[in-house]
Design an enzyme around this catalytic site. Sequence first.
Site, PDB file in Angstrom:
ATOM      1  N   CYS A  61       6.674  -7.173   6.420  1.00 43.45           N
ATOM      2  CA  CYS A  61       7.808  -6.669   7.194  1.00 43.45           C
ATOM      3  C   CYS A  61       8.258  -7.768   8.137  1.00 43.45           C
ATOM      4  O   CYS A  61       7.424  -8.479   8.696  1.00 43.45           O
ATOM      5  CB  CYS A  61       7.405  -5.434   7.999  1.00 43.45           C
ATOM      6  SG  CYS A  61       8.789  -4.651   8.878  1.00 43.45           S
ATOM      7  N   CYS A  64      -0.283   5.483  10.313  1.00 43.26           N
ATOM      8  CA  CYS A  64       0.959   4.799  10.697  1.00 43.26           C
ATOM      9  C   CYS A  64       0.651   3.468  11.356  1.00 43.26           C
ATOM     10  O   CYS A  64      -0.129   3.411  12.310  1.00 43.26           O
ATOM     11  CB  CYS A  64       1.758   5.602  11.716  1.00 43.26           C
ATOM     12  SG  CYS A  64       2.138   7.261  11.227  1.00 43.26           S
ATOM     13  N   GLU A  75       0.825  -1.201   0.000  1.00 50.70           N
ATOM     14  CA  GLU A  75       0.000   0.000   0.000  1.00 50.70           C
ATOM     15  C   GLU A  75       0.861   1.253   0.000  1.00 50.70           C
ATOM     16  O   GLU A  75       1.989   1.240   0.476  1.00 50.70           O
ATOM     17  CB  GLU A  75      -0.918   0.010   1.241  1.00 50.70           C
ATOM     18  CG  GLU A  75      -1.973  -1.078   1.146  1.00 50.70           C
ATOM     19  CD  GLU A  75      -2.892  -1.150   2.354  1.00 50.70           C
ATOM     20  OE1 GLU A  75      -4.107  -1.221   2.162  1.00 50.70           O
ATOM     21  OE2 GLU A  75      -2.392  -1.173   3.505  1.00 50.70           O
ATOM     22  N   CYS A 131       3.544   8.427   1.311  1.00 46.72           N
ATOM     23  CA  CYS A 131       4.112   7.438   2.223  1.00 46.72           C
ATOM     24  C   CYS A 131       4.153   6.126   1.447  1.00 46.72           C
ATOM     25  O   CYS A 131       3.118   5.632   1.003  1.00 46.72           O
ATOM     26  CB  CYS A 131       3.196   7.340   3.444  1.00 46.72           C
ATOM     27  SG  CYS A 131       3.679   6.079   4.623  1.00 46.72           S
ATOM     28  N   GLY A 156       7.097  -2.262   5.499  1.00 46.28           N
ATOM     29  CA  GLY A 156       8.467  -2.728   5.370  1.00 46.28           C
ATOM     30  C   GLY A 156       9.474  -1.932   6.161  1.00 46.28           C
ATOM     31  O   GLY A 156       9.199  -0.844   6.659  1.00 46.28           O
ATOM     32  N   GLU A 157      10.652  -2.524   6.281  1.00 49.30           N
ATOM     33  CA  GLU A 157      11.780  -1.878   6.950  1.00 49.30           C
ATOM     34  C   GLU A 157      12.772  -1.493   5.848  1.00 49.30           C
ATOM     35  O   GLU A 157      13.470  -2.350   5.292  1.00 49.30           O
ATOM     36  CB  GLU A 157      12.410  -2.849   7.959  1.00 49.30           C
ATOM     37  CG  GLU A 157      13.780  -2.440   8.476  1.00 49.30           C
ATOM     38  CD  GLU A 157      13.873  -1.000   8.992  1.00 49.30           C
ATOM     39  OE1 GLU A 157      12.975  -0.544   9.714  1.00 49.30           O
ATOM     40  OE2 GLU A 157      14.862  -0.313   8.656  1.00 49.30           O
ATOM     41  N   SER A 176      12.698   5.981   7.266  1.00 51.16           N
ATOM     42  CA  SER A 176      12.367   5.650   8.653  1.00 51.16           C
ATOM     43  C   SER A 176      12.831   4.228   8.950  1.00 51.16           C
ATOM     44  O   SER A 176      12.642   3.315   8.142  1.00 51.16           O
ATOM     45  CB  SER A 176      10.850   5.750   8.835  1.00 51.16           C
ATOM     46  OG  SER A 176      10.488   5.480  10.166  1.00 51.16           O
ATOM     47  N   ASN A 185      -2.177   4.340  16.732  1.00 52.94           N
ATOM     48  CA  ASN A 185      -3.344   3.902  15.970  1.00 52.94           C
ATOM     49  C   ASN A 185      -3.594   2.465  16.382  1.00 52.94           C
ATOM     50  O   ASN A 185      -2.725   1.612  16.229  1.00 52.94           O
ATOM     51  CB  ASN A 185      -3.068   4.022  14.477  1.00 52.94           C
ATOM     52  CG  ASN A 185      -2.813   5.464  14.088  1.00 52.94           C
ATOM     53  OD1 ASN A 185      -3.647   6.325  14.332  1.00 52.94           O
ATOM     54  ND2 ASN A 185      -1.645   5.747  13.539  1.00 52.94           N
ATOM     55  N   CYS A 243       2.238  -2.944  15.518  1.00 54.20           N
ATOM     56  CA  CYS A 243       2.114  -2.516  14.120  1.00 54.20           C
ATOM     57  C   CYS A 243       1.430  -3.596  13.292  1.00 54.20           C
ATOM     58  O   CYS A 243       1.826  -4.760  13.344  1.00 54.20           O
ATOM     59  CB  CYS A 243       3.507  -2.218  13.560  1.00 54.20           C
ATOM     60  SG  CYS A 243       3.513  -1.820  11.794  1.00 54.20           S
ATOM     61  N   CYS A 252       7.236  -5.803  15.134  1.00 50.92           N
ATOM     62  CA  CYS A 252       6.855  -4.912  16.244  1.00 50.92           C
ATOM     63  C   CYS A 252       5.389  -5.215  16.587  1.00 50.92           C
ATOM     64  O   CYS A 252       4.528  -5.185  15.705  1.00 50.92           O
ATOM     65  CB  CYS A 252       7.041  -3.451  15.849  1.00 50.92           C
ATOM     66  SG  CYS A 252       8.727  -3.085  15.313  1.00 50.92           S
ATOM     67  N   SER A 265      12.547   4.967  14.684  1.00 53.05           N
ATOM     68  CA  SER A 265      11.386   4.532  15.460  1.00 53.05           C
ATOM     69  C   SER A 265      11.883   4.006  16.799  1.00 53.05           C
ATOM     70  O   SER A 265      12.237   2.842  16.927  1.00 53.05           O
ATOM     71  CB  SER A 265      10.628   3.444  14.689  1.00 53.05           C
ATOM     72  OG  SER A 265      10.118   3.992  13.489  1.00 53.05           O
ATOM     73  N   LEU A 266      11.921   4.868  17.784  1.00 50.56           N
ATOM     74  CA  LEU A 266      12.525   4.493  19.071  1.00 50.56           C
ATOM     75  C   LEU A 266      11.479   3.853  20.006  1.00 50.56           C
ATOM     76  O   LEU A 266      11.663   2.750  20.486  1.00 50.56           O
ATOM     77  CB  LEU A 266      13.182   5.720  19.705  1.00 50.56           C
ATOM     78  CG  LEU A 266      14.161   5.420  20.841  1.00 50.56           C
ATOM     79  CD1 LEU A 266      15.360   4.614  20.358  1.00 50.56           C
ATOM     80  CD2 LEU A 266      14.630   6.715  21.497  1.00 50.56           C
ATOM     81  N   HIS A 267      10.429   4.560  20.284  1.00 48.43           N
ATOM     82  CA  HIS A 267       9.271   4.065  21.051  1.00 48.43           C
ATOM     83  C   HIS A 267       9.511   3.740  22.522  1.00 48.43           C
ATOM     84  O   HIS A 267       8.544   3.516  23.260  1.00 48.43           O
ATOM     85  CB  HIS A 267       8.607   2.848  20.374  1.00 48.43           C
ATOM     86  CG  HIS A 267       8.229   3.086  18.945  1.00 48.43           C
ATOM     87  ND1 HIS A 267       7.495   4.175  18.530  1.00 48.43           N
ATOM     88  CD2 HIS A 267       8.511   2.381  17.818  1.00 48.43           C
ATOM     89  CE1 HIS A 267       7.331   4.118  17.228  1.00 48.43           C
ATOM     90  NE2 HIS A 267       7.941   3.059  16.759  1.00 48.43           N
TER      91      HIS A 267
HETATM   92  N1  SAH Z   1       9.923  -0.055   9.510  1.00 54.36           N
HETATM   93  C1  SAH Z   1      10.142   1.368   9.496  1.00 54.36           C
HETATM   94  C2  SAH Z   1       9.224   2.036   8.539  1.00 54.36           C
HETATM   95  C3  SAH Z   1       7.761   1.987   8.917  1.00 54.36           C
HETATM   96  S1  SAH Z   1       7.385   3.573   9.452  1.00 54.36           S
HETATM   97  C4  SAH Z   1      10.009   1.921  10.893  1.00 54.36           C
HETATM   98  O1  SAH Z   1       9.503   1.216  11.751  1.00 54.36           O
HETATM   99  O2  SAH Z   1      10.463   3.020  11.137  1.00 54.36           O
HETATM  100  C5  SAH Z   1       5.963   3.456  10.284  1.00 54.36           C
HETATM  101  C6  SAH Z   1       6.013   4.323  11.527  1.00 54.36           C
HETATM  102  O3  SAH Z   1       4.782   4.146  12.198  1.00 54.36           O
HETATM  103  C7  SAH Z   1       7.102   3.824  12.469  1.00 54.36           C
HETATM  104  O4  SAH Z   1       7.598   4.868  13.260  1.00 54.36           O
HETATM  105  C8  SAH Z   1       6.307   2.856  13.298  1.00 54.36           C
HETATM  106  O5  SAH Z   1       6.916   2.546  14.500  1.00 54.36           O
HETATM  107  C9  SAH Z   1       5.023   3.624  13.475  1.00 54.36           C
HETATM  108  N2  SAH Z   1       3.910   2.763  13.850  1.00 54.36           N
HETATM  109  C10 SAH Z   1       3.781   1.440  13.663  1.00 54.36           C
HETATM  110  N3  SAH Z   1       2.617   0.993  14.158  1.00 54.36           N
HETATM  111  C11 SAH Z   1       1.984   2.072  14.657  1.00 54.36           C
HETATM  112  C12 SAH Z   1       0.741   2.248  15.280  1.00 54.36           C
HETATM  113  N4  SAH Z   1      -0.075   1.219  15.480  1.00 54.36           N
HETATM  114  N5  SAH Z   1       0.404   3.496  15.652  1.00 54.36           N
HETATM  115  C13 SAH Z   1       1.221   4.538  15.435  1.00 54.36           C
HETATM  116  N6  SAH Z   1       2.425   4.424  14.845  1.00 54.36           N
HETATM  117  C14 SAH Z   1       2.802   3.204  14.470  1.00 54.36           C
END
Ligand code: SAH
Length: 374
Positions: A132, A366, A112, A125, A187-188, A221, A323, A139, A136, A244-246
């Site tokens: 992927c 996202c 997508e 985007c 994807g990553e 990203s 989300n 996601c 995580c 994407s630290l989180h």
């Molecule tokens: N794999 C890469 C590229 C994907 S980017 C990465 O992880 O950075 C997608 C972004 O949305 C990333 O920052 C990811 O962590 C974030 N993301 C994934 N699931 C999400 C969710 N359920 N709600 C909000 N952000 C989310």
Amino acid sequence: MSDAPKTLPLVMDAPRGRAKPPRHLADLTLAERQDAAKAAGLQGFRAKQISVHYFERLVHDPEQMTDLPSAQRAELVSTFLPDLMTSLRTQSADAGTTVKTLWKLFDGSLVESVLMRYSDRATICISSQAGCGMACPFCATGQGGLQRNMSTAEIVHQVVVGARAMANGDVAGGPGRLSNVVFMGMGEPLANYRAVMGAVRRLTDPAPEGLGLSARHVTVSTVGLVPRIKQLADEGIPVTLALSLHAPDDELRNELVPINNRFSVAETVDAARYYFDQTGRRVSIEYAMMRDINDQAHRADLLAEVLNERGRGWVHVNLIPLNEVRGSKYTRSRDEDMDEFVRRLEAGGISTTIRDTRGDEIDAACGQLAAVEG
Ligand code: SAH
């Protein structure tokens, strides 16, 4: 930072022995296109003409390529512009300014892309892999695993189609220009490094070799593949890096971003700082706000500390209200906890924004891209 070489996870290897996506002019440099034209018995300068149609005039229909002799047009189009993907469905939201497209690739893989038009820019985007492998748990894309890497042309074509839609006025708001690209779809990107770098070059190469976008308007990203972040820093293309630290601590990040079991928070943030040192580009730290998981005040303070330990003014924090994904235990933070999180980061001198989420009602936000038909 440890210098010990680390083996990259198996999921980073492209699946082998499968049919490859068709070769397309977006896979090639202009010089390579000229060679390919000659190899097909065509004149070299035809490669440039067809590149102008694809990247500059954004023409789709061969009938409009009137500078190509009609006898050669079919041959040129099949050599350089094979069909890469078919749109199975488009869905729009936000009064037609957010458009999600579901694509079927040549082998049936689904991906997508999401186009988002704002008052001052239009961003697409895009996906870099079908599925992927990073797993995580919050996601949607991560739940289905990795199907395969996308080719450079498959990645670039999503952008060209978006640029065409903007130019033709197909997106609410009238004709406009696509200005920004974020590798934040499925994807990553750094796990498909070669194809993604090829795509970054093609997006930023001046027309007609490429689309001529500004590198600073392209954001890659990553979950934090440390050796690849360093490699990207040394490429000499100043794209924006988003990490994407989180979570600011290994215990929690090991759960939320499983690659952290291989590369610790300290190593990952060091690599991000190295990226800043090499490119002068401020790094964007992505942090999805999950209720009672990673949104506590003490984690805001720790995040500020982890970032400030490595200097001032080199990062920007982007908080993404989670989300919610079906079947996942993670939920969105309360507004007051997000506000307090921002307040603490800012008190620590860290510039912070809460991302305005687009397209959640069409599962385009996202972390919601799952590419399912139906
Ligand atoms: N794999 C890469 C590229 C994907 S980017 C990465 O992880 O950075 C997608 C972004 O949305 C990333 O920052 C990811 O962590 C974030 N993301 C994934 N699931 C999400 C969710 N359920 N709600 C909000 N952000 C989310």
